[in-house]
Design an enzyme around this catalytic site. Structure first.
Site, PDB file in Angstrom:
ATOM      1  N   SER A 167       6.070   4.833  -9.873  1.00  0.00           N
ATOM      2  CA  SER A 167       6.440   5.221  -8.520  1.00  0.00           C
ATOM      3  C   SER A 167       5.572   4.583  -7.431  1.00  0.00           C
ATOM      4  O   SER A 167       5.952   4.561  -6.269  1.00  0.00           O
ATOM      5  CB  SER A 167       6.369   6.736  -8.374  1.00  0.00           C
ATOM      6  OG  SER A 167       5.030   7.185  -8.512  1.00  0.00           O
ATOM      7  N   SER A 214       2.909   5.617 -13.281  1.00  0.00           N
ATOM      8  CA  SER A 214       3.221   5.220 -11.904  1.00  0.00           C
ATOM      9  C   SER A 214       2.274   4.205 -11.259  1.00  0.00           C
ATOM     10  O   SER A 214       2.584   3.671 -10.195  1.00  0.00           O
ATOM     11  CB  SER A 214       3.317   6.455 -11.008  1.00  0.00           C
ATOM     12  OG  SER A 214       4.551   7.096 -11.220  1.00  0.00           O
ATOM     13  N   LYS A 271      -0.883   5.010  -1.059  1.00  0.00           N
ATOM     14  CA  LYS A 271       0.433   5.560  -1.402  1.00  0.00           C
ATOM     15  C   LYS A 271       0.686   6.797  -0.542  1.00  0.00           C
ATOM     16  O   LYS A 271      -0.231   7.582  -0.292  1.00  0.00           O
ATOM     17  CB  LYS A 271       0.423   5.920  -2.890  1.00  0.00           C
ATOM     18  CG  LYS A 271       1.755   6.313  -3.490  1.00  0.00           C
ATOM     19  CD  LYS A 271       1.572   6.595  -4.987  1.00  0.00           C
ATOM     20  CE  LYS A 271       2.855   6.975  -5.688  1.00  0.00           C
ATOM     21  NZ  LYS A 271       2.638   7.273  -7.118  1.00  0.00           N
TER      22      LYS A 271
END
Lengths: 96, 489
Positions: B153, B177, B78
């Site tokens: 996310s 997330s 990420k």
């Protein structure tokens, strides 16, 4: 919980955010809605309840106060990320 | 079989047998990314050359006799995780050209384990969101239906794993997330106990709930990755030496997966109003599966869960407004120095650099922490947090884990609710509890509702990841939802 445009402007200044009129208007409504939802917390009885900031029970995690050498390459690349660098130092506007 | 479709476990066996090389695996993933990522938009940066170099090195290490669970395994991280020499943007304009000068501790650990970094994945800006629509670089798309969000996310990471662009991906979870996108994309995602894995080098959001964790094709793989990234770190004072008594290199196969005697708590508050019927049905079928395997199902109650989102949206904005203060246009990142004084550099850089959701949250946090409001908001939220935590802990004294849906519904359409921040916050209704209490939680796929994946959340006792893994593996041993793949059109 309705925030006025002046209140939103004040919060934006505290937060160091330059906002357009359009943004002030939009965020004002949205923040009021969120704060309205959050109001429900007031109905919870929290008398005598300690606040929680840490969940694993750690207390005072100490370490030796020693100087650690940072790899020169990493250090220089970190400094060079600044928008204005002069002689290996970050340049800023006068603060006084 | 295409090599990029392998699980970590399968690839490891092939590598050990000398049937494939890390370079083969890495090329297969890079080709997959090249072939489909223009439609999924999971990756923000692909480091092709660096990846091939790392793969060659891993192959050399293996040739020299080294073995290792992640040696030569390609992965994506990420883009809010620092990767030395590689652009790290947090999906924000304010860090658009930021090259990380050092590696996050978990990246360092993966490097020394020989894992191969393929690139960086899309997220909601600074991890603020549940859909990736808040990315400054545009949303990612759900492989199961490209018109829908992958969740967030860590949406890019989840979509990439679901579309076989990598063997695993790293995400971060502050209030769902990792779990939300794992659920929406039909993969396994594990949010470990707070403090199990280092936060050093994660771009900070909510310091008291942030954790890094794996997004994987199977629960077994999640366990393999977590064992590598977990551990105490001198650079993160909140890490805990939790597994010191269990430092033996547990091979997934050693873990007992029998369900006899296991107690599962079903909190009624998580199955009530607002939960889609199709989701409820599939989660209850999974619970039924455990029951047939010998587990005892116990009805439990978590009456303060309904305040989770309210508490979370005070604590999170408060902490992130402080954490994001460092983006000042002076030290790094986007800078607008058109104004004549220091204050205007701050205000213009931040006003133009941050996207709408980051600004909303910064203002909400600034307000909650400002003079006169601190007690009513932040302190109140921290007190309610105590109640939520105690309630979960008390239930977990009676059961081995709690099962809930991960999300009240399947993946929604891109754009469907992006204009209503409050509605988006309510997406987190089932996932904030474990975050506020710092408990480990995992989402695993339990079926499909109208062709879209549904996730089940398992919440365990603090540092009892092993229980969650055993339960997840027991489910995946007898089902094949985790093996299904989307046909990307």
């Amino acid at each position: 919980m309705e925030l006025s445009k002046e209140q939103i402007q004040h919060i934006a200044t505290l937060a160091r955010l330059e906002l357009t009129d359009e943004e002030l208007e939009k965020y004002g409504g949205q923040l009021s809605a969120v704060l309205g939802y959050i109001e429900q917390l007031q109905e919870v009885d929290t008398d005598g309840i300690e606040p929680t900031a840490q969940v694993t029970g750690l207390e005072n995690s100490w370490r030796e106060d020693v100087v650690r050498v940072w790899d020169d390459g990493e250090r220089l690349s970190a400094i060079n990320l600044a928008p204005e660098v002069d002689d290996g130092q970050v340049k800023v506007r006068r603060v006084l | 079989m295409d090599l990029n479709k392998f699980t970590i476990k399968q690839a490891q066996e092939k590598l050990e047998a000398g049937e494939i090389t890390s370079v083969d695996l890495t090329r297969a993933c890079l080709e997959r990314i090249g072939a489909i990522d223009d439609r999924i938009k999971a990756c923000l940066t692909v480091c092709e050359n660096e990846a091939i170099c790392a793969a060659k090195e891993a192959d050399l290490r293996r040739k020299n006799g080294e073995i290792g669970a992640l040696l030569g395994i390609p992965y994506l991280a990420k883009d809010n995780i620092m990767t030395r020499g590689v652009r790290t943007t947090a999906s924000s304009k304010i860090l658009e050209n930021y090259i990380a000068p050092y590696d996050a501790t978990i990246i360092k650990k993966l490097k020394s384990a020989g894992a191969v970094l393929l690139g960086k994945t899309n997220l909601d800006e600074f991890a603020h969101g549940a859909s990736t629509e808040n990315s400054a670089f545009g949303p990612s798309h759900n492989p199961w239906d490209l018109s829908r969000v992958p969740g967030g996310s860590s949406g890019g990471s989840a979509a990439a794993v679901a579309a076989d662009m990598c063997l695993f991906a790293l995400g971060t979870d502050t209030g769902g997330s990792i779990r939300c996108p794992a659920s929406f994309c039909g993969i396994s995602g594990c949010k470990p106990t707070y403090g199990l894995a280092s936060r050093f080098g994660l771009i900070a959001m909510t310091s008291s709930t942030d954790v890094p964790g794996p997004l994987t094709k199977t629960v077994e793989d999640a366990e393999i990755v977590l064992r590598v990234i977990a551990g105490v770190d001198g650079n993160d004072a909140t890490t805990v030496d939790a597994h010191r008594d269990r430092s033996r290199p547990v091979h997934a196969a050693d873990v007992q997966t029998t369900m006899t005697g296991k107690k599962i708590g079903i909190p009624k508050e998580y199955f009530g109003e607002g939960l889609e019927a199709g989701v409820k049905k599939l989660v209850m079928e999974a619970v039924e599966y455990y029951k047939k395997q010998g587990a005892e199902i116990i009805d439990v109650s978590l009456p303060h869960s309904k305040y989770g989102v309210g508490v979370y949206y005070i604590i999170t904005p408060s902490e992130l407004s402080s954490n994001l203060a460092r983006h000042d246009g002076i030290r790094y990142g986007f800078s607008d120095n058109s104004g004549n004084d220091l204050l205007s550099i701050y205000k213009n850089s931040r006003g133009k650099g941050f996207g709408p959701e980051a600004k909303r949250r910064i203002m909400l946090g600034t307000y909650a922490l400002s003079a006169g409001y601190f007690d009513a908001y932040y302190l109140k939220a921290q007190r309610v947090r105590t109640i939520i935590k105690n309630e979960l802990d008390q239930v977990l004294e009676k059961v081995d884990c709690i099962i809930t849906p991960t999300s009240p519904h399947v993946a929604f359409k891109i754009g469907e609710q992006s204009n209503d921040p409050l509605k988006m916050y309510l997406e987190d209704v089932y996932v904030t509890g474990a975050s506020l209490a710092g408990l480990p939680a995992m989402s695993i796929p339990v079926g499909f509702d109208n062709g879209l994946p549904v996730g089940m959340q398992l919440i365990g006792k603090r540092f009892a990841e092993d229980t969650l893994f055993a339960m997840g593996r027991a489910y995946q041993d007898g089902t094949d939802f985790h093996k299904r793949r989307a046909e990307i059109l």
